[in-house]
Scaffold this active site. Structure first.
Site, short mmCIF file in Angstrom:
data_model
loop_
_atom_site.label_atom_id
_atom_site.label_comp_id
_atom_site.label_asym_id
_atom_site.label_seq_id
_atom_site.Cartn_x
_atom_site.Cartn_y
_atom_site.Cartn_z
N GLU A 1 5.53 -15.40 -12.36
CA GLU A 1 5.10 -13.94 -11.99
C GLU A 1 4.52 -13.18 -13.11
O GLU A 1 3.55 -12.39 -13.36
CB GLU A 1 6.09 -13.19 -11.05
CG GLU A 1 6.66 -13.49 -9.98
CD GLU A 1 7.52 -12.77 -9.48
OE1 GLU A 1 7.38 -11.85 -8.49
OE2 GLU A 1 8.62 -12.34 -10.17
N ASN B 1 -1.97 0.72 6.24
CA ASN B 1 -0.88 -0.28 5.87
C ASN B 1 -0.75 -1.11 6.84
O ASN B 1 -0.09 -0.80 7.92
CB ASN B 1 0.33 0.26 5.29
CG ASN B 1 1.05 -0.54 4.50
OD1 ASN B 1 0.91 -1.62 4.36
ND2 ASN B 1 2.33 -0.04 4.16
N GLY B 2 -1.11 -2.49 6.75
CA GLY B 2 -0.96 -3.40 7.61
C GLY B 2 -2.20 -4.40 7.87
O GLY B 2 -2.95 -4.20 6.91
N LYS C 1 10.08 -16.23 -12.36
CA LYS C 1 10.03 -15.23 -13.19
C LYS C 1 8.90 -15.44 -14.27
O LYS C 1 7.96 -14.77 -14.70
CB LYS C 1 11.18 -15.19 -14.39
CG LYS C 1 12.64 -14.49 -13.41
CD LYS C 1 12.29 -13.12 -12.51
CE LYS C 1 11.98 -13.52 -11.36
NZ LYS C 1 11.89 -12.27 -10.32
N ARG D 1 3.50 -0.30 -4.77
CA ARG D 1 3.45 -0.81 -3.78
C ARG D 1 1.89 -1.49 -3.49
O ARG D 1 1.68 -2.26 -2.45
CB ARG D 1 3.44 0.28 -2.32
CG ARG D 1 4.69 0.81 -2.30
CD ARG D 1 4.61 2.13 -1.29
NE ARG D 1 4.76 1.18 0.12
CZ ARG D 1 6.04 0.99 0.69
NH1 ARG D 1 7.10 1.50 0.00
NH2 ARG D 1 5.92 0.43 1.86
N LYS E 1 5.45 -4.80 -5.49
CA LYS E 1 6.78 -4.82 -5.36
C LYS E 1 7.34 -4.64 -3.91
O LYS E 1 8.35 -5.30 -3.71
CB LYS E 1 7.44 -3.67 -6.08
CG LYS E 1 9.06 -3.43 -6.34
CD LYS E 1 9.35 -3.41 -7.84
CE LYS E 1 10.81 -3.61 -7.80
NZ LYS E 1 10.92 -5.06 -8.15
N GLU F 1 14.41 -19.54 -9.31
CA GLU F 1 14.34 -18.39 -9.77
C GLU F 1 13.43 -18.08 -11.22
O GLU F 1 12.90 -17.22 -11.53
CB GLU F 1 15.58 -17.34 -9.72
CG GLU F 1 15.42 -15.89 -10.29
CD GLU F 1 14.64 -14.94 -9.58
OE1 GLU F 1 14.02 -15.32 -8.61
OE2 GLU F 1 14.47 -13.74 -10.00
N HIS G 1 11.98 -38.14 -7.58
CA HIS G 1 11.13 -38.36 -6.24
C HIS G 1 9.82 -37.83 -6.30
O HIS G 1 9.15 -37.52 -5.51
CB HIS G 1 12.00 -38.12 -5.33
CG HIS G 1 13.28 -38.53 -5.17
ND1 HIS G 1 13.40 -39.92 -4.62
CD2 HIS G 1 14.48 -38.35 -5.25
CE1 HIS G 1 14.63 -40.30 -4.81
NE2 HIS G 1 15.39 -39.22 -4.97
N CYS H 1 0.94 -1.27 -0.07
CA CYS H 1 -0.09 -0.03 0.09
C CYS H 1 0.97 1.36 0.03
O CYS H 1 1.67 1.43 0.81
CB CYS H 1 -1.10 0.15 1.11
SG CYS H 1 -2.16 -1.22 1.09
N TRP I 1 -3.07 -2.73 -1.67
CA TRP I 1 -2.99 -3.92 -2.34
C TRP I 1 -3.74 -5.01 -1.36
O TRP I 1 -3.56 -5.00 -0.04
CB TRP I 1 -1.62 -4.59 -1.99
CG TRP I 1 -1.04 -6.02 -2.27
CD1 TRP I 1 -0.97 -6.46 -3.45
CD2 TRP I 1 -1.25 -7.13 -1.63
NE1 TRP I 1 -0.77 -7.78 -3.74
CE2 TRP I 1 -1.14 -8.13 -2.29
CE3 TRP I 1 -1.26 -7.29 -0.18
CZ2 TRP I 1 -0.77 -9.39 -1.68
CZ3 TRP I 1 -1.41 -8.62 0.12
CH2 TRP I 1 -1.12 -9.81 -0.30
C1 G6P Z 1 7.81 -9.01 -3.64
C2 G6P Z 1 8.26 -8.88 -4.97
C3 G6P Z 1 9.31 -9.61 -5.42
C4 G6P Z 1 10.63 -9.67 -4.48
C5 G6P Z 1 10.17 -9.80 -2.92
C6 G6P Z 1 11.09 -9.43 -1.87
O1 G6P Z 1 7.13 -10.35 -3.58
O2 G6P Z 1 7.21 -8.73 -6.13
O3 G6P Z 1 9.91 -9.21 -6.75
O4 G6P Z 1 11.59 -10.48 -4.53
O5 G6P Z 1 8.97 -8.96 -2.64
O6 G6P Z 1 11.34 -8.03 -1.92
P1 G6P Z 1 12.59 -7.33 -1.65
O7 G6P Z 1 12.32 -6.04 -1.79
O8 G6P Z 1 12.82 -7.85 0.02
O9 G6P Z 1 13.73 -8.11 -2.29
#
Ligand code: G6P
Length: 600
Positions: A485, A99-100, A482, A28, A595, A478, A501, A2, A73
């Site tokens: 997401e 926020n929270g 990608k 955010r 983000k 990773e 397994h 947020c 969010w």
């Molecule tokens: C969110 C973002 C990810 C990121 C993660 C951790 O989920 O969408 O892209 O890897 O947070 O964020 P940070 O800012 O702590 O790397």
């Protein structure tokens, strides 16, 4: 998560100013947005909408030198207009954004409903504004000003909430903002002119107007109006001196130029960043190497992409420096801290430096007396400020929600530190230079065409399986992240050895199977895994320095030693990007994500 932005002062077009602030905070959360501004009669007017901010207009709002905005969010309550912040009390004079998560909101709501408060949303947030109204109505006035009553009510209300929260309440009657925080970030700014003060969830939103900032600590409550800013302890109401910081950070231009998306721009940024890290002479790097060497147990912790960088770190330190470092996903770390001692070192990895799961677990670890280090991209972020030892990632602003360059910067710094620990910085620089050059070749248009055509090939796939061993295992995780997401295609990364397994049961004719096979001791065993997948009909995509007859599609990568993990990741980033484009998805703001994740 947020984004929060509030302004009080004498400028014109205040709703427009707050709206611009919100736009810069949209990363955010972009489920919905909303603004509140007072009219001439001290009543609040609200403008809200669901979805991204886009090019909406806010000139229907009254312009009386005060406004408050929020990008959401969703946590409690669906993505609807009613649930969008700000929320109003019954009188329409108090607006509140949050926020929270107010964990005990249901019990508070029950009491408020009994006393006649009318709720319009399903959110936890709305209880806060009604509770403030209720406390004011029950307070003994004894000649106290509305501003004082309002401030006291916010403090009292906040004291009743459980969970990690930040709230900003705005009172149209006394023209004041009161904000309280215990968890999520809040920053106040004091303007040099216009009798103005700002509040935001991120410093960069305020910096275009003033560089005099106050970073609120947990357990504080702040009051802002045109006469200034005061800060008190939430616990006892004691006033504290307001120690502003004069911020001299350069404001980076966030410009994707002619490129269609920030994600692509940020993927393109990587070769230069890597070469910069290879050439770095920062003294903090040998200092980190020494810290790790001297610690009695080092733990790398992070969330999401950062967590995969931490896991990669365990292989990097083992291979390069023969040093054992531990790894934990930050949200799980609090359950592993019992054996920490003051000799332990905990290093948080984070792009934003604001991820609450990380900050919370680091605070708990600190309770055990540990030293806290940070590899973080955002200068001045909560992680940056709380860490005893810090190394900036120097990746530049990362705007796309799908993290790219922050990941490869983290890998590069971990490799550099590991080589310094081995007292062989020269080899570290060398492999990073090779990886930087190879990343440049991968992002070249000729190479991208291959990845684009692979994305076309895979665009109707329901599932994609990705394998690797050693440091290529976190790269596989990773890569899958990608793809998920950016394109919403189900992708799963796992250690190649685990294939037999369970996961192999899912391989059918033409199931895409990606293998990372760098020129290291994992090559033969990962290859066996791919051959086993091929025997079950899998479509095999090999990413390696050499071709093999089992590959249906071969993406060549020059051998960069352990740093092959970097160009391999760049290929996966581009695959995620082009799959998103194939599916018509905006990879800069995929659905349901944010983000900066500042709620648990
Ligand atoms: C969110 C973002 C990810 C990121 C993660 C951790 O989920 O969408 O892209 O890897 O947070 O964020 P940070 O800012 O702590 O790397």
């Amino acid at each position: 998560m947020c984004g929060i932005f509030g302004y009080i002062g004498t400028r014109k077009n205040v709703p427009g100013l707050v709206f611009e602030g919100l736009k810069s905070l949209e990363y955010r959360g972009y489920d919905s947005w909303g603004l509140a501004a007072p009219d001439k009669n001290g009543k609040l007017r609200i403008l809200k909408n669901t979805g991204k901010i886009g090019d909406s207009r806010v000139d229907s709002l009254p312009d009386n030198g005060m406004a408050l905005g929020h990008t959401r969010w969703a946590t409690h309550g669906g993505v609807t207009m009613e649930n969008a912040h700000p929320h109003l009390d019954c009188s329409g004079r108090i607006a509140l954004i949050h926020n929270g998560i107010i964990e005990n909101y249901l019990e508070i709501k029950k009491e408020l409903v009994k006393t006649g408060h009318r709720f319009r949303s399903e959110t936890d947030t709305e209880v806060a504004v009604h509770l403030i109204e209720e406390i004011i109505s029950k307070s003994e006035k004894k000649g106290l000003s509305r501003k004082v009553l309002f401030g006291r009510a916010v403090r009292q209300a906040f004291g009743k909430f459980s969970g990690l929260n930040a709230v900003i309440a705005m009172d149209a009657e006394s023209e004041v903002f009161v904000a309280a925080k215990n968890g999520s970030p809040l920053i106040a700014g004091h303007g040099e002119s216009h009798g103005e003060n700002f509040l935001a969830s991120d410093a960069h939103a305020i910096l275009p107007y003033t560089r005099r900032l106050y970073f609120m600590e947990d357990g504080e409550i702040i009051t802002l109006d045109r006469s200034g800013i005061t800060v008190q302890n939430l616990a006892d109401g004691q006033e504290k001196p307001v120690r502003f910081q004069q911020i001299d950070w350069k404001i980076e231009k966030e410009d994707k130029g002619k490129l269609p998306h920030f994600m692509l721009k940020e993927i393109f940024d990587q070769p230069k960043i890597l070469l910069g890290i290879a050439a770095s002479t920062e003294v903090t790097l040998p200092e980190f190497a020494k810290l790790i060497d001297n610690s009695y147990g080092t733990y790398l912790v992070g969330c999401g992409t950062a967590a995969y960088a931490c896991l990669a770190g365990t292989y990097i330190f083992s291979k390069i420096a023969k040093k054992h470092v531990n790894f934990s996903v930050a949200s799980e770390f609090s359950y592993l801290i019992d054996f920490l001692t003051p000799k332990s070192l905990v290093i948080g990895l984070s792009q934003s430096g604001e991820t609450i799961d990380l900050l919370d677990s680091l605070k708990k670890a600190r309770g055990k007396g540990v030293q806290v280090g940070a590899l973080v991209n955002v200068l001045g972020s909560s992680l940056y400020r709380m860490a005893d030892h810090k190394q900036l990632l120097h990746a530049g602003t990362e705007k796309a929600v799908v993290s790219t360059k922050a990941f490869t910067s983290k890998l590069a710094y971990l490799m550099m530190i590991a080589y310094l620990l081995k007292k062989d910085g020269v080899s570290g620089r060398k492999i990073l230079e090779t990886a930087g050059r190879e990343a440049a070749r991968v992002v070249s248009s000729a190479y991208r065409k291959k990845i684009q055509s692979l994305a076309e090939n895979l665009s109707s796939a329901k599932d994609i399986y990705i394998i690797g061993r050693g440091v290529s295992y976190p790269v596989a995780l990773e890569a899958a992240l990608k793809i998920k997401e950016a394109s919403y295609v189900h992708a799963e990364g796992f250690p190649a050895g685990e294939l037999k397994h369970g996961v192999i049961a899912l391989i059918e004719k033409n199931t895409p199977c990606i293998g990372f096979l760098p020129n290291d001791e994992t090559y033969n065993d990962t290859l066996s895994g791919l051959i086993e997948m091929k025997s079950r009909g899998g479509l095999i995509i090999g990413i390696s320095n050499k071709p093999h007859e089992c590959f249906d599609i071969f993406l060549p990568v020059v051998d960069c030693g352990i740093a092959s993990a970097i160009p391999n990741t760049v290929i996966a980033q581009l695959l995620g990007y082009y799959l998103a484009i194939q599916k018509g998805i905006d990879p800069d703001k995929p659905r349901n994500l944010a983000k900066s994740v500042t709620v648990k």
